[in-house]
Structure formats: structure tokens, C-alpha cells
Design an enzyme around this catalytic site. Structure first.
Site, PDB file in Angstrom:
ATOM      1  N   ASP A   1       0.830  -1.204   0.000  1.00  0.00           N
ATOM      2  CA  ASP A   1       0.000   0.000   0.000  1.00  0.00           C
ATOM      3  C   ASP A   1       0.870   1.262   0.000  1.00  0.00           C
ATOM      4  O   ASP A   1       2.000   1.249   0.499  1.00  0.00           O
ATOM      5  CB  ASP A   1      -0.904  -0.024   1.240  1.00  0.00           C
ATOM      6  CG  ASP A   1      -2.081   0.930   1.120  1.00  0.00           C
ATOM      7  OD1 ASP A   1      -2.287   1.495   0.020  1.00  0.00           O
ATOM      8  OD2 ASP A   1      -2.788   1.121   2.119  1.00  0.00           O
TER       9      ASP A   1
ATOM     10  N   HIS B   1       2.632   3.303  -8.873  1.00  0.00           N
ATOM     11  CA  HIS B   1       2.421   1.873  -9.148  1.00  0.00           C
ATOM     12  C   HIS B   1       3.631   1.289  -9.891  1.00  0.00           C
ATOM     13  O   HIS B   1       4.044   0.164  -9.641  1.00  0.00           O
ATOM     14  CB  HIS B   1       1.155   1.671  -9.990  1.00  0.00           C
ATOM     15  CG  HIS B   1      -0.105   2.055  -9.262  1.00  0.00           C
ATOM     16  ND1 HIS B   1      -0.355   1.667  -7.959  1.00  0.00           N
ATOM     17  CD2 HIS B   1      -1.185   2.781  -9.639  1.00  0.00           C
ATOM     18  CE1 HIS B   1      -1.538   2.142  -7.581  1.00  0.00           C
ATOM     19  NE2 HIS B   1      -2.048   2.827  -8.576  1.00  0.00           N
TER      20      HIS B   1
ATOM     21  N   LEU C   1      11.282 -20.156  -4.146  1.00  0.00           N
ATOM     22  CA  LEU C   1      10.169 -19.354  -3.638  1.00  0.00           C
ATOM     23  C   LEU C   1       8.939 -19.446  -4.545  1.00  0.00           C
ATOM     24  O   LEU C   1       9.066 -19.372  -5.772  1.00  0.00           O
ATOM     25  CB  LEU C   1      10.611 -17.881  -3.565  1.00  0.00           C
ATOM     26  CG  LEU C   1       9.514 -16.881  -3.191  1.00  0.00           C
ATOM     27  CD1 LEU C   1       9.273 -16.895  -1.686  1.00  0.00           C
ATOM     28  CD2 LEU C   1       9.872 -15.472  -3.648  1.00  0.00           C
TER      29      LEU C   1
ATOM     30  N   GLY D   1       0.119   5.447  -4.357  1.00  0.00           N
ATOM     31  CA  GLY D   1      -0.467   6.732  -4.745  1.00  0.00           C
ATOM     32  C   GLY D   1       0.093   7.873  -3.912  1.00  0.00           C
ATOM     33  O   GLY D   1       0.478   8.926  -4.440  1.00  0.00           O
TER      34      GLY D   1
HETATM   35  C1  FPP Z   1      -2.320   0.159  -3.223  1.00  0.00           C
HETATM   36  O1  FPP Z   1      -1.726   1.434  -3.169  1.00  0.00           O
HETATM   37  C2  FPP Z   1      -1.703  -0.566  -4.314  1.00  0.00           C
HETATM   38  C3  FPP Z   1      -2.365  -1.170  -5.330  1.00  0.00           C
HETATM   39  C4  FPP Z   1      -3.839  -1.222  -5.437  1.00  0.00           C
HETATM   40  C5  FPP Z   1      -1.647  -1.789  -6.434  1.00  0.00           C
HETATM   41  C6  FPP Z   1      -0.451  -2.535  -6.007  1.00  0.00           C
HETATM   42  C7  FPP Z   1       0.320  -2.899  -7.212  1.00  0.00           C
HETATM   43  C8  FPP Z   1       1.656  -2.884  -7.267  1.00  0.00           C
HETATM   44  C9  FPP Z   1       2.512  -2.565  -6.118  1.00  0.00           C
HETATM   45  C10 FPP Z   1       2.357  -3.271  -8.494  1.00  0.00           C
HETATM   46  C11 FPP Z   1       2.052  -4.691  -8.811  1.00  0.00           C
HETATM   47  C12 FPP Z   1       3.027  -5.279  -9.660  1.00  0.00           C
HETATM   48  C13 FPP Z   1       2.858  -6.458 -10.248  1.00  0.00           C
HETATM   49  C14 FPP Z   1       3.998  -7.053 -10.928  1.00  0.00           C
HETATM   50  C15 FPP Z   1       1.586  -7.176 -10.270  1.00  0.00           C
HETATM   51  P1  FPP Z   1      -2.609   2.707  -3.457  1.00  0.00           P
HETATM   52  O2  FPP Z   1      -2.535   3.007  -4.897  1.00  0.00           O
HETATM   53  O3  FPP Z   1      -3.985   2.486  -2.937  1.00  0.00           O
HETATM   54  O4  FPP Z   1      -1.865   3.786  -2.630  1.00  0.00           O
HETATM   55  P2  FPP Z   1      -2.532   5.013  -1.866  1.00  0.00           P
HETATM   56  O5  FPP Z   1      -3.350   4.416  -0.749  1.00  0.00           O
HETATM   57  O6  FPP Z   1      -1.367   5.776  -1.368  1.00  0.00           O
HETATM   58  O7  FPP Z   1      -3.368   5.752  -2.860  1.00  0.00           O
END
Ligand code: FPP
Length: 254
Positions: free
Chosen positions: A34, A51, A145, A37
Site C-alpha cells: 500500500d 504503481h 520461492l 499513490g
Molecule cells: C495500493 O496502493 C496498491 C495497489 C492497489 C496496487 C499494487 C500494485 C503494485 C505494487 C504493483 C504490482 C506489480 C505487479 C507485478 C503485479 P494505493 O494506490 O492504494 O496507494 P494510496 O493508498 O497511497 O493511494
């Protein structure tokens, strides 16, 4: 007490760079990645940049987990609720597995990593699913893994589907309701065959589960950190494991 509170929030007195003891490594670590953003916003960048940077952390932590001898690493990449995000963001997120695997599959193979996915495949765009299925197929024989992507995953849906399957067995007279036990549920969850996570990590300071592995986390140790996912390093990961190693797991006993 203060130490316990600090450990909960990931701020402990354990030295940052120390490698965890090798004799008590969690077998299965699950991570709610998390803060992408907010990380981007804090730098004046678009959310997508967060992301994209988070994707690089996926590689960093996969390799760190593999080096440590963790057997299963489950990463919450996209939830059944994330479809509610703006269309452009959803489309971007759906391209990440493809990009990640096109860059990293070779390295994952060389490091004996096995790719898996848990989630509802039917709703995924074909390009996303195709990339993931290809990686699953190519890495199926690897014995290191297990990198398990939770993609279009939601725990409540998973449990409803399990109950539906069990109900069907009951309706067909194959199962007596009085015989239903935990194993029946476990057999029908998307994690069938995987051990429950020993350790859950959530980055970015949020203290909730967000519909992630609600059944499987029943006895998991939890570690939260304020660090945003794009800045989460191997040292943070080691810190989480070292805090885990300080915990006494009692599973309801004394
Ligand atoms: C939450 O942060 C994150 C997500 C919904 C997406 C997570 C995805 C990745 C880390 C990349 C994935 C990579 C692969 C290879 C599948 P948020 O966007 O909600 O953050 P915020 O709460 O600060 O807005």
C-alpha cells in the site's frame, strides 16, 4: 507494553541492517502493498508513477524473500474492489503484470522462483491473464520461492464461493452438514494446498486487512509500517522478519 506498541507499528529497536536468524524464517509471508499513490503524490508525480515504482519493489522483495529461504510470498496486487478506481488507473494496473513478467521472467527462472496466481481469472483482460498464465506454466517446475500474486482477489467472495461449493456437495448428498469442518473450507479456498501466512506485512501506515485472506490470517503475526511500498527495502523486510522472530505464537493456547 511500549515495546509491543512500537513493534505493531514497525518501529522497534532492532538494528536496521541485521539479517534475520536463519532458523525461524516465516514459511509464508503475505504483503498488502500500500501507499503507491501517496508516494507519487508526495513527489508531485501521477499515481501511475507510484504503481510503476511499486512494481520495482515487487522484484526487490521477491529476491529478498528468496534469499532468506521464505517458501511462499503472497502479494496483494489487485483486489475485487479495485475495479472501482478510475478506468485509466485500472488499465495501468492491469498492464503491470505483463510488463513485470516481460522484464523479470528470465531472472525469476534463474532464481528458481515459481509464479502462481490466486484470484478470479474470468474478469481479467486477456493480455493480463495470458502473461500470468505463461509465467505460471514456464515456472511450474521451479522449486524455490513461490511468488503468489493475489490478482482480482477478494476474501469475502472467496469464502462465499467455498460455501457455495460445500453447499452443492451437501445438496447432492455427498456431504452431511454435521461433518463440515475447517478442512472442507480450506479445500475450497483459493489457497488450497498453501499453508496459512505466518506473517502479514502492510505498508503505508494503514491498519486494516482490506478484504485480504480473512480466513487464512486467523493466527498470522502482523507487522505494519509507515513506509510507502515504493520505498520498502530489503532492510525493512528483514526488520519485519526479525520482529516476527521476537513474537511468541500461541494459537489460542498459553
Ligand atoms: C495500493 O496502493 C496498491 C495497489 C492497489 C496496487 C499494487 C500494485 C503494485 C505494487 C504493483 C504490482 C506489480 C505487479 C507485478 C503485479 P494505493 O494506490 O492504494 O496507494 P494510496 O493508498 O497511497 O493511494
Amino acid at each position: 507494553m511500549l515495546q509491543r506498541v512500537k513493534a505493531l507499528f514497525g518501529k522497534t529497536s532492532v538494528p536496521q541492517s541485521q539479517i534475520p536468524e536463519s532458523d525461524n524464517i516465516p514459511q509464508h509471508i503475505a504483503i498488502i502493498m500500500d501507499g503507491n499513490g501517496r508516494w507519487a503524490k508526495s513527489r508531485g508525480l501521477p499515481r501511475m508513477a507510484g504503481h510503476h515504482s511499486g512494481m520495482k519493489t515487487v522484484k526487490r522483495i521477491t529476491m529478498a524473500a528468496n534469499r532468506l529461504g521464505v517458501k511462499y510470498l503472497t502479494l496483494y496486487a489487485f483486489s475485487t474492489e479495485n475495479w472501482k478506481r478510475p478506468k485509466a488507473e485500472v488499465e495501468f494496473l492491469m498492464k503491470l503484470p505483463q510488463e513485470f513478467l516481460s522484464i523479470e521472467l528470465k531472472d525469476l527462472m534463474e532464481n528458481n522462483v515459481q509464479v502462481r496466481m490466486m484470484g478470479y481469472r474470468g474478469d481479467l483482460p486477456s493480455h493480463t491473464l495470458q502473461a500470468v498464465e505463461e509465467a505460471i506454466e514456464r515456472t511450474a517446475g521451479n522449486t524455490g520461492l513461490v511468488l503468489n500474486f493475489a490478482l482480482n482477489y477478494g476474501s469475502r467472495k472467496e469464502m462465499i464461493e467455498a460455501v457455495r461449493s460445500i453447499s452443492e456437495a451437501v445438496a447432492e448428498g455427498k456431504l452431511d452438514p454435521s461433518d463440515i469442518n475447517e478442512s472442507h473450507m480450506e479445500e475450497h479456498l483459493l489457497t488450497a494446498g498453501l499453508p496459512d501466512p505466518d506473517l502479514l506485512i502492510r505498508t503505508s501506515g494503514e491498519l486494516r486487512l482490506s478484504n485480504f485472506m480473512l480466513w487464512q490470517l486467523a493466527y498470522s503475526e502482523m507487522w505494519f509500517t509507515d513506509v510507502y511500498w515504493p520505498e520498502f527495502t530489503e532492510a525493512h523486510f528483514h526488520e519485519a522478519v526479525r520482529v516476527y522472530q521476537m513474537r511468541a505464537r500461541r494459537y489460542g493456547g498459553v
